[in-house]
Enzyme design. Structure first.
Site, short mmCIF file in Angstrom:
data_model
loop_
_atom_site.label_atom_id
_atom_site.label_comp_id
_atom_site.label_asym_id
_atom_site.label_seq_id
_atom_site.Cartn_x
_atom_site.Cartn_y
_atom_site.Cartn_z
N ASP A 98 3.42 22.07 25.08
CA ASP A 98 3.09 23.21 25.23
C ASP A 98 3.61 23.90 26.58
O ASP A 98 3.46 23.35 27.69
CB ASP A 98 1.61 23.28 25.19
N HIS A 120 3.28 25.91 21.93
CA HIS A 120 2.08 26.91 22.14
C HIS A 120 1.74 27.59 20.78
O HIS A 120 2.19 28.37 20.43
CB HIS A 120 2.17 27.63 23.29
N SER A 174 -5.74 29.34 22.21
CA SER A 174 -5.20 29.38 23.27
C SER A 174 -6.22 30.30 24.13
O SER A 174 -7.37 30.04 24.24
CB SER A 174 -3.93 30.47 23.20
#
Length: 348
Positions: free
Chosen positions: A283, A312, A215
């Protein structure tokens, strides 16, 4: 098998059973069984799918298919928790937290700041007993993430089984160390990352090296010298925070200038080493329409693995997804492929 036809037939059957009444002999059980079969059909036809592998380099594709086969296999997200937002929210609470003993190191930066590194040396490695040549993985946690995140702990656990050494890069002001300068970090600035890479290489120049990122604090007294922290703390969205704090800290004229500079679309074309990117199209922070697929196709060093579900940093699988996730399996297979067969990546 035509799943749509089967689902339609089951729907008609359920409607007929409801008309008869729930108290008829065996009707309740029939309804439960019928619903279960219908749900299973929907799951197998619309939810469980093979990921989309995007790579223009045929050699890179063949390399992944042979040494990282998980990217071509059907991903079966947790049957009761496949929706993106549910995967995103539940993962931190569901997944286990493997025990990891770190060795902390603080390194100084050119501007007088400091960076906290958490090392997992894996000195008991059976496959690589020589520390000087033990493969090393630099792990980069997501936004506000540290070495204590469950996904980082699982990545280290996977690496430990393969005999590798790991080091976690904690961004400034995140892991509890003192913030010595009025500067934290942002998505577009890589000065601290470059300093960490050079430091690791200086310590282990003969060790194979890979980086894996996932991320993308409360040091108020230092930061109040440059920012209106009361205004910053009133931010209710990431964009508001970046507008009042991040973009100002790193000298951007507007928030849009910062986001444009931080976007991977600007950097994918210049990637010069093999990179594998895993992203779910559901996501919530990096949705399918924002994934730079066409830009990725222009670079032979880049491969994308796009799953239909996963959220996510979710990628939960199995009935009770406490342990290994799909992301963990992709990570394990890819780093092992690169360390052990990386010389074949463009010759297959």
């Amino acid at each position: 098998m035509d799943w749509q036809v089967l689902t339609r037939e089951l729907s008609l059957y359920l409607e007929s059973q409801v008309r008869v009444g729930l108290f008829g002999s065996g009707v309740g059980l029939s309804l439960v069984l019928g619903f279960g079969v219908a749900y299973a059909c929907y799951y197998l036809s619309s939810i469980a799918k093979k990921p989309q592998l995007v790579a223009t380099n045929d050699s890179f594709c063949r390399f992944l298919e042979e040494y990282c086969p998980v990217v071509t296999e059907t991903y079966y997200p947790t049957i009761w928790c496949w929706e993106g937002r549910m995967q995103t929210l539940l993962r931190p609470f569901i997944t286990s937290r493997p025990q990891v003993q770190y060795r902390n190191e603080l390194i100084k930066t050119a501007d007088g700041g400091q960076i906290s590194l958490d090392w997992f040396d894996n000195n008991d490695s059976l496959y690589y007993p020589d520390a000087s040549t033990r493969p090393t993985i630099l792990l980069l946690p997501g936004l506000t993430g540290t070495s204590k995140e469950s996904y980082i702990l699982h990545m280290i656990h996977q690496s430990e089984m393969l005999g590798y050494r790991c080091v976690v890069f904690n961004n400034r002001g995140i892991a509890g160390e003192e913030l010595l300068t009025p500067r934290t970090y942002c998505a577009s600035n890589t000065e601290d990352l470059e300093a960490v890479i050079h430091h690791i290489h200086s310590l282990h120049p003969s060790a194979p090296f890979i980086a894996a990122g996932v991320s993308m604090g409360g040091h108020r007294q230092m930061l109040e010298k440059l920012f209106d922290m009361d205004l910053v703390m009133k931010a209710r969205t990431v964009r508001e925070f970046d507008k009042q704090f991040t973009s100002v800290m790193f000298g951007y004229r507007t928030i849009d200038d910062y986001y444009e500079d931080a976007s991977p679309c600007r950097k994918l074309k210049s990637v010069g080493i093999p990179v594998l990117c895993l992203n779910s199209v559901d996501d919530v922070f990096s949705p399918g329409h924002a994934i730079p697929v066409e830009t990725a196709k222009q670079n032979a060093n880049v491969a994308l693995v796009l799953t239909s579900c996963g959220g996510h940093i979710g990628f939960l699988e199995g009935i009770w997804p406490r342990k290994c996730t799909y992301m963990d399996r992709v990570f394990k297979q890819f780093v092992q492929a690169m360390f052990e067969h990386g010389n074949k990546i463009f010759s297959m």
